[in-house]
Motif scaffolding. Structure first.
Motif, PDB file in Angstrom:
ATOM      1  N   THR A   1      10.601  -4.651 -45.852  1.00 53.21           N
ATOM      2  CA  THR A   1       9.435  -4.239 -45.079  1.00 53.21           C
ATOM      3  C   THR A   1       8.466  -3.532 -46.016  1.00 53.21           C
ATOM      4  O   THR A   1       8.890  -2.771 -46.896  1.00 53.21           O
ATOM      5  CB  THR A   1       9.811  -3.327 -43.903  1.00 53.21           C
ATOM      6  N   ASP A   2       7.184  -3.787 -45.849  1.00 52.42           N
ATOM      7  CA  ASP A   2       6.181  -3.113 -46.660  1.00 52.42           C
ATOM      8  C   ASP A   2       5.913  -1.699 -46.157  1.00 52.42           C
ATOM      9  O   ASP A   2       5.430  -0.856 -46.913  1.00 52.42           O
ATOM     10  CB  ASP A   2       4.871  -3.909 -46.661  1.00 52.42           C
TER      11      ASP A   2
ATOM     12  N   ASP B   1       4.012 -10.257 -39.613  1.00 51.44           N
ATOM     13  CA  ASP B   1       2.880  -9.505 -40.154  1.00 51.44           C
ATOM     14  C   ASP B   1       2.863  -8.068 -39.645  1.00 51.44           C
ATOM     15  O   ASP B   1       2.518  -7.151 -40.381  1.00 51.44           O
ATOM     16  CB  ASP B   1       1.555 -10.194 -39.778  1.00 51.44           C
ATOM     17  N   ASP B   2       3.210  -7.873 -38.374  1.00 51.08           N
ATOM     18  CA  ASP B   2       3.100  -6.548 -37.780  1.00 51.08           C
ATOM     19  C   ASP B   2       4.079  -6.441 -36.617  1.00 51.08           C
ATOM     20  O   ASP B   2       3.893  -7.094 -35.589  1.00 51.08           O
ATOM     21  CB  ASP B   2       1.663  -6.304 -37.309  1.00 51.08           C
TER      22      ASP B   2
ATOM     23  N   ARG C   1       9.479 -13.989 -40.753  1.00 52.98           N
ATOM     24  CA  ARG C   1       8.272 -13.559 -41.447  1.00 52.98           C
ATOM     25  C   ARG C   1       7.332 -12.939 -40.417  1.00 52.98           C
ATOM     26  O   ARG C   1       6.773 -13.629 -39.566  1.00 52.98           O
ATOM     27  CB  ARG C   1       7.580 -14.755 -42.121  1.00 52.98           C
TER      28      ARG C   1
ATOM     29  N   HIS D   1      11.500 -10.357 -43.452  1.00 50.25           N
ATOM     30  CA  HIS D   1      10.396  -9.686 -44.134  1.00 50.25           C
ATOM     31  C   HIS D   1       9.297  -9.399 -43.123  1.00 50.25           C
ATOM     32  O   HIS D   1       8.759 -10.319 -42.511  1.00 50.25           O
ATOM     33  CB  HIS D   1       9.831 -10.544 -45.268  1.00 50.25           C
ATOM     34  N   THR D   2       9.000  -8.145 -42.921  1.00 49.76           N
ATOM     35  CA  THR D   2       7.861  -7.760 -42.085  1.00 49.76           C
ATOM     36  C   THR D   2       6.931  -6.886 -42.910  1.00 49.76           C
ATOM     37  O   THR D   2       7.375  -6.048 -43.698  1.00 49.76           O
ATOM     38  CB  THR D   2       8.307  -7.025 -40.809  1.00 49.76           C
ATOM     39  N   LYS D   3       5.632  -7.089 -42.729  1.00 49.64           N
ATOM     40  CA  LYS D   3       4.659  -6.323 -43.506  1.00 49.64           C
ATOM     41  C   LYS D   3       4.478  -4.907 -42.967  1.00 49.64           C
ATOM     42  O   LYS D   3       4.124  -4.004 -43.720  1.00 49.64           O
ATOM     43  CB  LYS D   3       3.317  -7.058 -43.527  1.00 49.64           C
ATOM     44  N   ASP D   4       4.699  -4.727 -41.662  1.00 48.20           N
ATOM     45  CA  ASP D   4       4.474  -3.403 -41.082  1.00 48.20           C
ATOM     46  C   ASP D   4       5.423  -3.215 -39.896  1.00 48.20           C
ATOM     47  O   ASP D   4       5.160  -3.715 -38.802  1.00 48.20           O
ATOM     48  CB  ASP D   4       3.022  -3.258 -40.633  1.00 48.20           C
TER      49      ASP D   4
END
Length: 279
Positions: free
Chosen positions: A186-187, A151-152, A149, A167-170
């Motif tokens: 990924t977002d 975030d960036d 997990r 899962h990575t947000k950025d």
């Protein structure tokens, strides 16, 4: 701690600045302007040496081992590039690269800790102008399931035979030589997967392309992008394929059979969809 420069000295004290002009009212204006000049000089002094911090410039990375309880490792990272490798190790082995500069503020730093099967990686970098970069290489015992997990930061993973969930947000996601159930999300970033023996794959990106190269016939593949092309290369077999794109072409060249137990779904809102036989 090695790998970062300490903040430069603060601007000159207000006592010396206040004496300019000889009066209280007059002194206030020069004090503000000179302090501003001082802050600007600090920023220029700290950041003039390069375009930005890069973890790759850390020539003396730190290393640490963490005992893992259970058969699942969760990596919780807030701001770092990650590289995960399945290896012949008994403990989780972590190598950390870090570079950081802060003009006005506390010293930048990174922390790591393992608790209840979760490896928590944090970077603390804040100030008037802050520039930091971190990278972690994580060697994981074989036959361990992994959950990431982030975030960036980008994520790479190689050699995992058990389930892998990223899962990575950025940041981009790239995996190679994976055999277990595979979930990638990924977002904001592209997704690349090659040498995949997984029977089940679930891939999703909100902004980026998807490319999957499978080495074994899968049971189910689902790949989706909100903005980017989707390309899936499959071993020779007959597949039940569904595709869709709101803006782009569709090219399916694998043998198709609506009764096949090998199900492939490929969709994008903006881009081309390609489902073909692997070279």
């Amino acid at each position: 701690m090695s790998g970062f420069e300490r903040p430069s000295s603060k601007p000159s004290s207000s006592r010396g600045v206040g004496s300019v002009g000889g009066g209280r009212g007059v002194g206030r204006g020069p004090r503000r302007s000179l302090v501003a000049v001082g802050v600007g000089a600090v920023v220029v002094g700290v950041f003039a040496t390069g375009c930005g911090a890069s973890a790759g410039d850390d020539k003396d990375p730190e290393k640490r081992s963490f005992a893992l309880s259970g058969r699942t490792l969760t990596v919780d990272s807030d701001d770092s590039a990650l590289e995960l490798v399945a290896a012949d190790v008994d403990k989780v082995q972590v190598t950390r690269w870090f570079e950081g500069r802060v003009a006005i503020g506390g010293d930048p730093k990174v922390t790591w800790a393992m608790k209840d099967g979760t490896l928590k990686l944090r970077m603390h970098c804040s100030g008037v102008v802050a520039d930091c970069s971190a990278k972690h290489r994580i060697e994981v015992p074989r036959d361990v399931a992994v959950v990431v997990r982030g975030d960036d930061g980008s994520v790479k993973a190689d050699g995992f035979k058990d389930s892998l969930n990223i899962h990575t947000k950025d940041g981009s996601v790239g995996v190679e030589d994976v055999a277990g159930a595979l979930t990638l999300r990924t977002d904001d970033g592209s997704v690349r997967a090659s040498g995949i023996d997984s029977k089940r794959l679930n891939v999703n990106t909100k902004d980026g392309s998807v490319r999957l190269d499978l080495a074994a016939v899968p049971d189910k593949v689902s790949a989706r992008s909100d903005d980017g092309s989707v390309t899936i290369a499959l071993p020779e077999a007959t597949y039940r394929v569904t595709t869709g794109t709101d803006d782009g072409g569709v090219d399916v060249s694998v043998p198709r059979d609506e009764r096949s137990s090998h199900v492939v779904s490929a969709h994008t809102k903006d881009g081309k969809v390609t489902v073909r036989t692997a070279n």
